[in-house]
Design a protein around this motif. Structure first.
Motif, PDB file in Angstrom:
ATOM      1  N   PHE A   7       0.865  -1.175   0.000  1.00 53.93           N
ATOM      2  CA  PHE A   7       0.000   0.000   0.000  1.00 53.93           C
ATOM      3  C   PHE A   7       0.899   1.222   0.000  1.00 53.93           C
ATOM      4  O   PHE A   7       1.959   1.234   0.589  1.00 53.93           O
ATOM      5  N   TYR A   9      -0.535   4.742   0.155  1.00 52.10           N
ATOM      6  CA  TYR A   9      -1.116   5.938   0.768  1.00 52.10           C
ATOM      7  C   TYR A   9      -0.890   5.883   2.272  1.00 52.10           C
ATOM      8  O   TYR A   9      -1.240   4.913   2.919  1.00 52.10           O
ATOM      9  N   GLN A  23     -10.296   6.098  -0.864  1.00 55.11           N
ATOM     10  CA  GLN A  23      -9.132   5.223  -1.006  1.00 55.11           C
ATOM     11  C   GLN A  23      -8.949   4.362   0.243  1.00 55.11           C
ATOM     12  O   GLN A  23      -8.724   3.155   0.163  1.00 55.11           O
ATOM     13  N   ILE A  24      -9.052   4.968   1.395  1.00 55.78           N
ATOM     14  CA  ILE A  24      -8.881   4.241   2.653  1.00 55.78           C
ATOM     15  C   ILE A  24      -9.982   3.203   2.831  1.00 55.78           C
ATOM     16  O   ILE A  24      -9.725   2.056   3.194  1.00 55.78           O
ATOM     17  N   ASP A  27      -9.331   0.275   0.525  1.00 56.50           N
ATOM     18  CA  ASP A  27      -8.247  -0.585   1.014  1.00 56.50           C
ATOM     19  C   ASP A  27      -8.730  -1.507   2.132  1.00 56.50           C
ATOM     20  O   ASP A  27      -8.419  -2.701   2.145  1.00 56.50           O
ATOM     21  N   PHE A  30     -11.105  -4.131   0.711  1.00 51.30           N
ATOM     22  CA  PHE A  30     -10.369  -5.112  -0.086  1.00 51.30           C
ATOM     23  C   PHE A  30      -9.727  -6.192   0.780  1.00 51.30           C
ATOM     24  O   PHE A  30      -9.798  -7.374   0.472  1.00 51.30           O
ATOM     25  N   VAL A  31      -9.137  -5.788   1.878  1.00 51.53           N
ATOM     26  CA  VAL A  31      -8.430  -6.740   2.741  1.00 51.53           C
ATOM     27  C   VAL A  31      -9.391  -7.513   3.636  1.00 51.53           C
ATOM     28  O   VAL A  31      -9.294  -8.730   3.767  1.00 51.53           O
ATOM     29  N   ARG A  51      -7.182   0.779   8.622  1.00 49.61           N
ATOM     30  CA  ARG A  51      -6.368   0.767   7.415  1.00 49.61           C
ATOM     31  C   ARG A  51      -4.931   0.378   7.733  1.00 49.61           C
ATOM     32  O   ARG A  51      -4.290  -0.355   6.998  1.00 49.61           O
ATOM     33  N   ILE A  55      -2.984  -2.683   6.076  1.00 49.59           N
ATOM     34  CA  ILE A  55      -1.641  -2.599   5.484  1.00 49.59           C
ATOM     35  C   ILE A  55      -0.748  -3.686   6.054  1.00 49.59           C
ATOM     36  O   ILE A  55      -0.043  -4.386   5.318  1.00 49.59           O
ATOM     37  N   TRP A  58      -1.816  -7.098   4.620  1.00 51.71           N
ATOM     38  CA  TRP A  58      -1.456  -7.200   3.199  1.00 51.71           C
ATOM     39  C   TRP A  58       0.047  -7.425   3.050  1.00 51.71           C
ATOM     40  O   TRP A  58       0.478  -8.291   2.294  1.00 51.71           O
TER      41      TRP A  58
END
Length: 68
Positions: A7, A9, A23-24, A27, A30-31, A51, A55, A58
């Motif tokens: 990631f 950002y 965006q946050i 993310d 998605f995870v 987030r 991160i 991920w």
């Protein structure tokens, strides 16, 4: 040699704009596969916390194999 995505950002905005929030949220969803309604109910600080955890997860899953 494969690419290991990270990631990018950093989420360190005092006053987020709409693109930053989207965006946050994307993310995190998605995870963790959370519903948009659940994410929209969170405060900015909570989104940043989750987030950060997204991160971490991920990057752990997509880390390059250790060198021997």
């Amino acid at each position: 040699m494969g690419h290991h995505h990270r990631f990018f950002y950093d989420g360190q905005h005092a006053q987020p704009d709409r693109a930053s929030i989207e965006q946050i949220i994307a993310d995190i969803a998605f995870v963790f596969h959370w519903r948009l309604a659940d994410l929209l109910a969170m405060e900015w600080e909570e989104l940043l916390m989750w987030r950060g955890l997204a991160i971490d997860r991920w990057n752990q899953v997509n880390a390059p194999p250790p060198h021997k």
